[in-house]
Write an enzyme that holds these catalytic residues in place. Structure first.
Site, mmCIF file in Angstrom:
data_model
loop_
_atom_site.group_PDB
_atom_site.id
_atom_site.type_symbol
_atom_site.label_atom_id
_atom_site.label_comp_id
_atom_site.label_asym_id
_atom_site.label_seq_id
_atom_site.Cartn_x
_atom_site.Cartn_y
_atom_site.Cartn_z
ATOM 1 N N ASP A 281 36.166 48.865 36.902
ATOM 2 C CA ASP A 281 36.784 48.804 38.224
ATOM 3 C C ASP A 281 37.991 47.870 38.226
ATOM 4 O O ASP A 281 37.935 46.770 37.667
ATOM 5 C CB ASP A 281 35.720 48.286 39.213
ATOM 6 C CG ASP A 281 36.244 48.177 40.625
ATOM 7 O OD1 ASP A 281 36.589 49.224 41.193
ATOM 8 O OD2 ASP A 281 36.322 47.040 41.138
ATOM 9 N N GLU A 323 39.711 52.611 35.802
ATOM 10 C CA GLU A 323 40.079 52.822 37.204
ATOM 11 C C GLU A 323 41.404 52.100 37.415
ATOM 12 O O GLU A 323 41.443 50.989 37.910
ATOM 13 C CB GLU A 323 38.997 52.297 38.160
ATOM 14 C CG GLU A 323 39.168 52.807 39.570
ATOM 15 C CD GLU A 323 39.687 51.786 40.583
ATOM 16 O OE1 GLU A 323 40.198 52.200 41.633
ATOM 17 O OE2 GLU A 323 39.566 50.566 40.336
HETATM 18 C C1 GLC Z 1 38.363 49.623 43.226
HETATM 19 C C2 GLC Z 1 37.401 50.373 44.127
HETATM 20 C C3 GLC Z 1 37.638 49.981 45.538
HETATM 21 C C4 GLC Z 1 37.451 48.488 45.677
HETATM 22 C C5 GLC Z 1 38.308 47.725 44.662
HETATM 23 C C6 GLC Z 1 37.898 46.288 44.574
HETATM 24 O O1 GLC Z 1 39.662 49.969 43.468
HETATM 25 O O2 GLC Z 1 37.557 51.759 43.930
HETATM 26 O O3 GLC Z 1 36.801 50.662 46.427
HETATM 27 O O4 GLC Z 1 37.808 48.098 46.970
HETATM 28 O O5 GLC Z 1 38.175 48.253 43.370
HETATM 29 O O6 GLC Z 1 36.684 46.172 43.875
#
Ligand code: GLC
Length: 646
Positions: A281, A323
């Site tokens: 993430d 991500e």
């Molecule tokens: C990623 C997640 C998102 C979250 C962010 C902080 O982008 O997809 O939902 O707010 O990380 O953890």
């Protein structure tokens, strides 16, 4: 050859004879194969660390973590090594869901395995399920623990059982590793608040505003409306802490090697629970440096590669998803570039395709998408995409300004147009979305809303307009058809398979009302699902269409990702054409983004190798490629075809 390919090769030589090594011997082999690499990465990040410290800590940690890995997972690791790049298979079709919103808890999820089977889904991304603060917690992305299951979802045993069932049913599980930050209730944060300097150093903490103010000169704001600024004052410790996301999400300080070592343990705890794909993430944010935007820094790549190389030694069957919702050129870097090629993440979100698809819907043209997708180099051969149209987050409009200009559009007004189109500011627009984090300082904003509402189904139903309803349904099918046929793993967002509309109930919830992403985090409507077979409504139409496309995809090897997706320069700016190719076999995907019929000239089709008439068939309609009198191939509004020569 990257390290994964090297391990595959070594494993393939381990099938026969007396020389067959035990899992532990193979671990040793992987350890020695990666050690030079690991050391290099480690000392690049931590040049000041004593080599004795390294040789005491890291190898022992890897060994311990390997010992803790359950034997059935060790066996699966070896099977996967022998299988090769399993994540590039055409057989994988994913769904992303919130366990509680889908069917209550982990047990409830298990009860629905037949639903996934019916649709053809065999890859599940479960949104965070570990403990988190009671109040606001960013949908679980503020973690109190990396492996304790939050009681609302069930117990550790429930998860173990689910992962066992998943393995038995060939279902791949993906979970998040929230690698950039913990919640302010995490054990380290609690100790830091009590004044423990060791743990204050696990985060970016500062006595006064001097350094934070320096950082603020270049750091952008991620949530400018709800969490402006990047630092939060913590009265208990009389210090400022870096909080790039929400003020209750504390950024981890990876400049401290202890943080890396501890987080490696947390990563492995997740892998050892039976998770197959780990979603890293917000990984673009992992390294912070004064004077920069602190995103996509080279040190972040070194760190990700370091995690990767260690994970590969312990659990080579587990892969990483990046991500990184960043500029197209920067996303590619998360697969690993140059000396890192293939040594970072195997999978990344195709955020560029996603954002460009929404641009194509609003402009009714595919030209920017074609220009942009052709304008970036190919990803490395061992990698793959997650292709998606919607997820739990907002849609960011990360288009390349130069390409936008090439279309004859000015980037700023163009972005405003897209925001206006989707966020109810243009009367003629069928889209019903909400603005997310509009920043009046620079006019930046993002979009939230469910796929069906953004594609006009909600407004069409409100108006009772049958033609608009049918257009909206065709758009939903076309958008999903593209992600189901493009190279990579398609990921359907739960609810989209039954055309779920926006859920405005978040406005009445204190915890959610300031975060419009909740408009697209609906509860799964099982009443609708129950009636799918008997009803002829939008939900059934979409469910059946997706189910059919999924089955076709799984039956055609050409859909496996071998970097075999070729975008064509369509002579008609409204039509998007790409080709999937494997050996002699080709399959062309056509999509018309316009609300009137559009055509392609037969000589153009022939020049691409498409043989119209009897010689080719549309796998979706089972019809041959019919041409009208003047030999043009007409595609109806929002029409979508998968054509292949027979
Ligand atoms: C990623 C997640 C998102 C979250 C962010 C902080 O982008 O997809 O939902 O707010 O990380 O953890």
């Amino acid at each position: 050859m990257n390290q994964a390919a090297l391990h595959q090769l070594l494993a393939s030589k381990n099938i026969l004879g007396k020389a067959k090594k035990t899992p532990t011997e193979l671990f040793q082999q992987r350890f020695h194969t990666n050690l030079a690499y690991i050391k290099d990465l480690f000392f690049t990040l931590y040049p000041e660390v004593d080599t004795v410290y390294f040789s005491k800590k890291l190898p022992a940690k890897l060994e311990l973590l390997f010992k803790e890995r359950p034997s059935e997972l060790k066996k699966q690791d070896l099977d996967r090594l022998q299988e090769g790049n399993w994540y590039q298979s055409e057989k994988l079709v994913g769904m992303q869901l919130y366990v509680d919103r889908f069917n209550q808890d982990l047990k409830g999820l298990q009860e629905k395995l037949s639903y996934f089977e019916d649709l053809g889904v065999n890859f599940l991304h479960l949104m965070p399920i570990t403990t988190r603060p009671k109040g606001e917690n960013d949908g679980g992305y503020a973690v109190n623990s990396y492996h304790e299951i939050d009681p609302r979802y069930g117990t550790r045993d429930d998860f173990t059982e689910l992962s066992k069932k998943a393995r038995e049913n060939n279902i791949i599980l993906m979970l998040d590793f929230v690698v950039n930050h913990t919640s302010d209730e995490f054990a380290w944060a609690k100790k830091a608040k009590k004044g423990d300097i060791k743990y204050q150093d696990y985060y970016y903490t500062f006595d006064d505003r001097t350094i934070p103010d320096e950082y603020e000169k270049t750091l952008p704001e991620i949530f400018p409306e709800s969490a402006p600024g990047n630092f939060t004052y913590i009265p208990e410790m009389e210090k400022w802490v870096m909080t790039v996301f929400n003020n209750y999400q504390w950024d981890l300080n990876y400049r401290n090697p202890e943080v890396f070592l501890e987080m490696l343990g947390n990563l492995m705890a997740l892998a050892n629970m039976g998770v197959d794909v780990i979603r890293f993430d917000a990984l673009a944010f992992l390294w912070k440096k004064l004077g920069t935007i602190s995103q996509n820094l080279p040190e972040a790549h070194t760190l990700i590669s370091l995690f990767r190389m260690c994970l590969q030694v312990i659990a080579p069957g587990v892969v990483l998803l990046a991500e990184a919702i960043v500029a197209p050129r920067n996303i590619l870097k998360y697969f690993g570039e140059n000396q890192f090629e293939g040594n970072e993440c195997e999978i990344a979100y195709n955020a560029s395709l996603m954002a460009l698809l929404w641009n194509s819907i609003a402009t009714k043209k595919s030209s920017l998408m074609i220009r942009s997708l052709k304008g970036v180099p190919n990803k490395p051969i061992d990698s793959t995409w997650i292709n998606y149209i919607r997820c739990h987050d907002d849609i960011g409009l990360g288009y390349d300004d130069d390409f936008v200009r090439e279309m004859g559009w000015e980037p700023f007004p163009h972005k405003q147009f897209i925001l206006n189109y989707y966020c109810g500011r243009l009367e003629w627009s069928p889209a019903k979305g909400l603005m997310f984090m509009y920043n009046p300082k620079n006019g930046d904003g993002r979009i939230t809303g469910s796929a069906a509402s953004l594609l006009g189904l909600e407004s069409a139903i409100e108006q009772g307009n049958k033609i608009s309803i049918s257009y909206a349904l065709d758009k939903i099918i076309m958008m999903h058809g593209i992600i189901l046929s493009f190279g990579g793993i398609p990921l359907i967002y739960a609810g989209d398979e039954i055309a779920t509309l926006n859920d405005y109930s978040f406005l009445e919830d204190e915890k959610h009302k300031n975060d419009s992403r909740w408009v697209n985090r609906p509860k799964q409507n099982w009443e609708v699902v129950k009636n799918l077979a008997s009803s002829k409504g939008p939900a059934s139409i979409i469910f059946q269409a997706l189910k059919k496309m999924i089955a076709i995809r799984k039956g055609q090897e050409v859909f496996a990702d071998q970097n075999n997706t070729f975008i064509h320069e369509s002579p008609n700016p409204h039509i998007f054409v790409f080709e999937r190719k494997m050996g002699e076999k080709s399959l062309w995907v056509f999509s018309n983004f316009d609300e009137v019929s559009q055509s392609l000239d037969v000589s153009w089709l022939l020049s691409k190798g498409i043989l119209p008439g009897e010689a080719s068939v549309d796998l979706l309609s089972k019809k041959t490629l019919e041409l009208n009198g003047n030999k043009d191939f007409y595609i109806k509004p929002f029409g979508h075809h998968w054509i292949t020569n027979i």
